[in-house]
Design a protein around this motif. Structure first.
Motif, mmCIF file in Angstrom:
data_model
loop_
_atom_site.group_PDB
_atom_site.id
_atom_site.type_symbol
_atom_site.label_atom_id
_atom_site.label_comp_id
_atom_site.label_asym_id
_atom_site.label_seq_id
_atom_site.Cartn_x
_atom_site.Cartn_y
_atom_site.Cartn_z
ATOM 1 N N GLU A 117 5.273 -25.102 10.146
ATOM 2 C CA GLU A 117 4.954 -26.526 10.144
ATOM 3 C C GLU A 117 4.741 -26.976 8.699
ATOM 4 N N ALA A 118 5.426 -28.041 8.334
ATOM 5 C CA ALA A 118 5.213 -28.632 7.015
ATOM 6 C C ALA A 118 4.527 -29.972 7.236
ATOM 7 N N ARG A 119 3.405 -30.170 6.530
ATOM 8 C CA ARG A 119 2.652 -31.415 6.734
ATOM 9 C C ARG A 119 2.612 -32.234 5.462
ATOM 10 N N HIS A 120 3.194 -33.398 5.518
ATOM 11 C CA HIS A 120 3.091 -34.388 4.434
ATOM 12 C C HIS A 120 3.376 -33.789 3.058
ATOM 13 N N ILE A 121 4.515 -33.112 2.935
ATOM 14 C CA ILE A 121 4.867 -32.487 1.663
ATOM 15 C C ILE A 121 5.380 -33.537 0.674
ATOM 16 N N SER A 122 4.799 -33.526 -0.524
ATOM 17 C CA SER A 122 5.313 -34.362 -1.617
ATOM 18 C C SER A 122 5.458 -33.490 -2.844
ATOM 19 N N LYS A 123 6.490 -33.770 -3.612
ATOM 20 C CA LYS A 123 6.691 -33.005 -4.836
ATOM 21 C C LYS A 123 7.389 -33.870 -5.885
ATOM 22 N N SER A 124 6.818 -33.886 -7.079
ATOM 23 C CA SER A 124 7.474 -34.568 -8.196
ATOM 24 C C SER A 124 7.952 -33.516 -9.177
ATOM 25 N N LEU A 125 9.115 -33.746 -9.730
ATOM 26 C CA LEU A 125 9.597 -32.873 -10.804
ATOM 27 C C LEU A 125 9.989 -33.755 -11.975
ATOM 28 N N GLY A 126 9.477 -33.423 -13.144
ATOM 29 C CA GLY A 126 9.789 -34.206 -14.332
ATOM 30 C C GLY A 126 9.407 -35.673 -14.172
ATOM 31 N N GLY A 127 8.285 -35.905 -13.496
ATOM 32 C CA GLY A 127 7.790 -37.269 -13.356
ATOM 33 C C GLY A 127 8.499 -38.090 -12.292
ATOM 34 N N LYS A 128 9.478 -37.474 -11.621
ATOM 35 C CA LYS A 128 10.201 -38.214 -10.592
ATOM 36 C C LYS A 128 9.845 -37.661 -9.221
#
Lengths: 242, 249
Positions: free
Chosen positions: B5-16
């Protein structure tokens, strides 16, 4: 050509003795330089661990950026001055004796130390270049399989980096064989030093140095042969040729 | 309870912001397909689920255990249980096919050399490469390389497999052999999340398609409802474009 036996009777034993000292300088320096180069190259190529990255960069630019003879002089003539400072401090604070004794290296010790440091700096550059040419995906794949960071380096990155860097590394060892002659500057009677002293005693430099050159040539040929044998023994089909 | 289960995954790379608040679940034996335009965040999402990138926000649960609080060592153990297949195979170039599979068994699972090789050969046989075990990556075709990488992941006995466009780097002629292996896995009950552009293949095997665009899962549903002509979904539009391109070739 007339061969006056007195000269050659002096020359050969002196050269053999010098050659033995040269070997004693070269072998630990080559091995130490390679090990140091691999460690520093790993740190510089992967920028891990981060806190060691800058010190390693500084070390390499220092040793690649200054003349080897100067490094030898600093180590041999400069360190004892530091010892003068350290010795009273050690006595006063009860620090171990070897700490200040380290500051008085023998000509041999100073030479090996500087050769290891210098060779390590150059070797690290070959290793770093090789690491940069390995696709990052393989590191990712290793991590994805559950390898720890160290396991990914040792099982995936390093075996490939060594194979890719090997021609460069062996080249550096061959350089080392020849720059070991600089130990003569610190009064170590290695091959070049022996040739010089016999040559100047009999005033026959040409033959003395020519014979010394033959020793260097055979040692380099042997090393070249050995390294290319190892290169073939470790060859992987299709690897590094794409 | 879902396997993954993945819950509300957010990821920024290089500010994006690459992955924006994505949640999904995978039940035992389920195959879900992730489609969407390139650069939409599919790879990053898969790598976040695998903790190859630590998500900035959200958490991943494997059989109810959250990876968020795990230390380094446990994260390595967590990763072992999730197999990852990459678009460009990422085989270890200095090792033969069998050793590519065996090395992780030896180093990570602490198998003896012999047991690891035995298991590696069995896994290679499972993907139809028993006769290629001693060849090196440079001597294998793209399809064979990808099958080796699948064998390598399977050898770790993963609970879930994440496949990141496993056929995108392959010649059309080689795609089939890899898809067959994946179809076999699906029929064998392996839980999988697969990013792909092989819509036809996805349609046949999956119950749910997830459409990802600009970092978000914008649409989800069964192939029948999502891709039906006239459904007016972005997914249908995207697939129509893909089909058109394929048709022109």
């Amino acid at each position: 050509m007339m061969i006056e036996s007195a000269f050659y009777q002096a020359l050969w034993p002196a050269l053999f003795k010098g050659f033995k000292l040269s070997l004693a300088l070269i072998l630990p320096s080559a091995a130490g330089g390679l090990v140091l180069g691999v460690l520093v190259g790993l740190i510089r190529g992967t920028e891990q661990p981060r806190w060691l990255f800058r010190p390693c960069q500084a070390y390499v630019s220092l040793f690649r950026g200054t003349a080897l003879a100067v490094q030898l002089f600093i180590c041999y003539y400069g360190l004892p001055e530091l010892g003068l400072l350290l010795k009273p401090l050690c006595l006063e604070f009860g620090l171990p004796e070897w700490l200040w004794r380290l500051c008085y290296p023998s000509a041999y010790g100073a030479s090996v130390l500087v050769f290891i440091l210098c060779s390590g700096a150059y070797q690290s550059e070959y290793i770093r270049g090789a690491i940069l040419s390995i696709k990052r995906g393989q590191f990712l794949a290793a991590r994805a399989l559950g390898f720890s960071r160290w396991q990914s380096f040792s099982a995936v990155i390093l075996p490939q980096a060594l194979r890719l860097a090997w021609p460069g590394c062996s080249n550096e060892v061959i350089y080392l064989i020849k720059y070991s002659s600089l130990a003569y500057l610190l009064s170590a009677r290695e091959l070049t030093g022996a040739a010089f002293s016999v040559g100047s005693f009999h005033f026959r430099y040409t033959e003395s140095f020519f014979c010394a050159a033959l020793f260097y040539l055979s040692l380099v040929s042997l090393a070249t042969w050995l390294f290319s044998r190892l290169e073939r023994a470790w060859a992987v089909p299709g690897f590094g040729r794409s | 309870m879902p396997v993954l289960e993945a819950r509300h995954i957010s990821k920024s790379l290089g500010g994006k912001l690459i992955v924006d608040d994505v949640s999904l679940t995978l039940d035992q034996g389920e195959l879900k397909v992730l489609i969407g335009p390139s650069g939409g965040g599919k790879s990053t999402l898969l790598q976040c689920i695998h903790y190859l990138h630590r998500p900035d926000q959200g958490e991943v649960l494997l059989e109810g255990r959250s990876a968020a609080e795990m230390g380094r060592r446990n994260i390595c153990a967590f990763r072992q249980e999730i197999g990852m297949i990459f678009q460009d195979f990422n085989l270890f170039d200095h090792l033969s096919a069998e050793n590519n599979v065996a090395v992780a068994l030896r180093k990570v699972k602490k198998f003896s050399t012999r047991a690891a090789l035995e298991r590696a050969r069995a896994e290679l046989a499972r993907v139809g490469l028993a006769d290629k075990a001693r060849l090196y990556p440079a001597e294998l075709s793209g399809g064979q390389k990808q099958r080796v990488s699948i064998a390598r992941a399977l050898a770790m006995d993963p609970k879930v497999m994440l496949l990141d466009e496993p056929t995108s780097a392959l010649d059309p002629e080689l795609i089939g052999e890899v898809l067959n292996v994946i179809a076999d896995l699906a029929q064998g009950g392996m839980t999988m999340l697969m990013a792909t552009h092989q819509i036809g293949f996805a349609r046949r095997l999956t119950n749910e398609i997830l459409f990802m665009e600009k970092g978000r899962l914008t649409e989800r549903g069964s192939p029948a409802e999502l891709l039906a002509p006239g459904s007016n979904s972005r997914a249908a539009e995207f697939c129509a474009k893909l089909a058109q391109l394929m048709g022109r070739e």
